[in-house]
Design an enzyme around this catalytic site. Structure first.
Site, PDB file in Angstrom:
ATOM      1  N   PRO A 135       0.795  -1.238   0.000  1.00  0.00           N
ATOM      2  CA  PRO A 135       0.000   0.000   0.000  1.00  0.00           C
ATOM      3  C   PRO A 135       0.822   1.279   0.000  1.00  0.00           C
ATOM      4  O   PRO A 135       1.845   1.393   0.696  1.00  0.00           O
ATOM      5  CB  PRO A 135      -0.830  -0.139   1.279  1.00  0.00           C
ATOM      6  CG  PRO A 135      -0.993  -1.606   1.456  1.00  0.00           C
ATOM      7  CD  PRO A 135       0.314  -2.200   1.011  1.00  0.00           C
ATOM      8  N   CYS A 136       0.343   2.256  -0.774  1.00  0.00           N
ATOM      9  CA  CYS A 136       1.051   3.521  -0.965  1.00  0.00           C
ATOM     10  C   CYS A 136       0.757   4.603   0.074  1.00  0.00           C
ATOM     11  O   CYS A 136       1.617   5.443   0.339  1.00  0.00           O
ATOM     12  CB  CYS A 136       0.715   4.092  -2.345  1.00  0.00           C
ATOM     13  SG  CYS A 136       1.145   3.008  -3.715  1.00  0.00           S
TER      14      CYS A 136
END
Length: 422
Positions: free
Chosen positions: A81-82
């Protein structure tokens, strides 16, 4: 499985999303042993299009899958996840329950992959996360791998948007010495207008040529949003303004393409359809890719994806390295790359260090510069500040991040907010 498929290198992909990276790796010649994805709809997209084994759930939950079952896989890949690193967010790093980068690295001694490929946003390349990156490289070295970071631009590989991605590739030195980052493809850059003109014109819109002339540049980064924030539009105000300059209304996503009676773009700008958004992200017509779920979910899957052409380019380079093909590099003998000399000095010292000693280790500068590094470091690590007869000294404590600890606060956060984690 066919004899041909058995001869192809294998991959386990974590946080696989809707399959942008998966598709690119398939095109590069990899076969998935498993993909792990927390979103049920994205997992369905993976199964429907790529026909590979997918398990649904939190990738760090031992009840979902057992990494040890996939020992000696050729490639461990993922688009973790960013939001923990995104400049568009709060850059919480280890304080964000979605941070899984450090956890992924800790699967290396369990799975013993021949190569690792993890991608994230440009924000991870910022000074804020220098110590975080240094710890990753140090852990890789401890496990017997050489790691490198590289900022790649999707537009250099034929994707009509900016979309910079910060990618980590690591292998044992024996293979890493054959790894070369993919070079930009000559003549690959294409505009939004050229990429989408066939779709804009497909239903008889007579102003499609006029619109193509307006959309004469690459687009801004497509923003998918998370389950916490964002919906089916093209992102924050600045992104919408950039899309407007290309003749695109970024306030929503269209249900269909412009019809023959649609007004000219100078009067009403068209919105992107799901099919168009996928084309902007690097899917092509020949992929015959269909996204599961409702429009908002489909758009989120696309907007959060790793562009398939970029994944293919890196996958090609990894396959060459695993096959010991190509020239041998001579720039890997200097040891671990340096991302944060302040962190390195603290992590290697058995004794606490003074500010002056850290300035000397930094070798670039001022007390103020070191203090900035310490402030950033303290967000992801425990940092002791000791007073030794009026002289402040610093000692590095434990990493705050999630690496698989059974008692880490992340477990409670994910259980409590499961429907909002993406």
């Amino acid at each position: 499985m066919t004899a041909e498929s058995l001869s192809r290198p294998t991959v386990v992909e974590v946080c696989a999303g809707a399959g942008g990276q998966s598709l690119g790796l398939h095109k590069a010649g990899f076969d998935h042993l498993l993909a792990v994805e927390i979103d049920v709809t994205a997992a369905d997209t993976l199964r429907q299009n790529l026909g590979m084994p997918v398990v649904v759930g939190d990738v760090a939950d031992p009840n979902v899958w057992n990494p040890a079952d996939y020992a000696d896989v050729a490639l461990l890949a993922g688009g973790v996840p960013c939001p923990p690193f995104s400049a568009a967010g709060k850059q919480l790093g280890t304080s964000d329950e979605r941070d899984l980068f450090a956890w992924a690295i800790e699967q290396i001694p369990i799975m013993r992959p021949k190569a690792i490929m993890l991608e994230n946003v440009r924000g991870l390349a910022s000074p804020r996360f220098a110590a975080y990156r240094q710890r990753i490289l140090d852990r890789l070295d401890f496990f017997g791998y050489v790691g490198e970071w590289k900022l790649l631009h999707a537009a250099d590989f034929g994707v009509p948007q900016l979309r910079p991605r910060f990618v980590l590739v690591a292998m044992p030195l024996e293979e890493m010495q054959f790894f070369h980052w993919p070079e930009p493809i000559a003549g690959a850059r294409t505009t939004v207008g050229d990429a989408l003109h066939p779709l804009m014109a497909a239903d008889g819109w007579k102003f499609a040529d006029e619109w193509r002339d307006m959309a004469n540049d690459i687009g801004p980064t497509l923003v998918g949003g998370s389950k916490k924030h964002g919906g089916a539009d093209l992102g924050p105000t600045r992104a919408k303004q950039a899309w407007a300059k290309l003749g695109v209304d970024g306030r929503g996503v269209a249900d269909s393409r412009p019809g023959p009676d649609a007004p000219p773009p100078s009067v009403v700008q068209p919105r992107l359809s799901i099919e168009m958004a996928a084309r902007i992200q690097g899917w092509v017509q020949e992929d015959n890719y269909v996204f599961s779920g409702r429009k908002t979910s489909q758009y989120r899957q696309i907007g959060n994806a790793f562009p398939p052409p970029v994944a293919k380019a890196i996958g090609d380079s990894i396959r060459e390295a695993l096959g010991h093909r190509g020239p041998i590099r001579t720039d890997l003998s200097a040891g671990i790359g340096t991302q944060d000399p302040v962190y390195r000095a603290l992590s290697r010292s058995a004794q606490p260090l003074t500010l002056e000693e850290l300035v000397a280790a930094f070798n670039e500068g001022s007390v103020a510069a070191v203090q900035q590094r310490l402030a950033a470091l303290q967000r992801d690590f425990h940092l002791e500040v000791l007073d030794d007869n009026g002289t402040l000294k610093y000692r590095l404590g434990e990493f705050r991040g999630f690496t698989g600890q059974s008692d880490h606060w992340r477990h409670e956060a994910v259980a409590k907010f499961r429907s909002r984690v993406s």
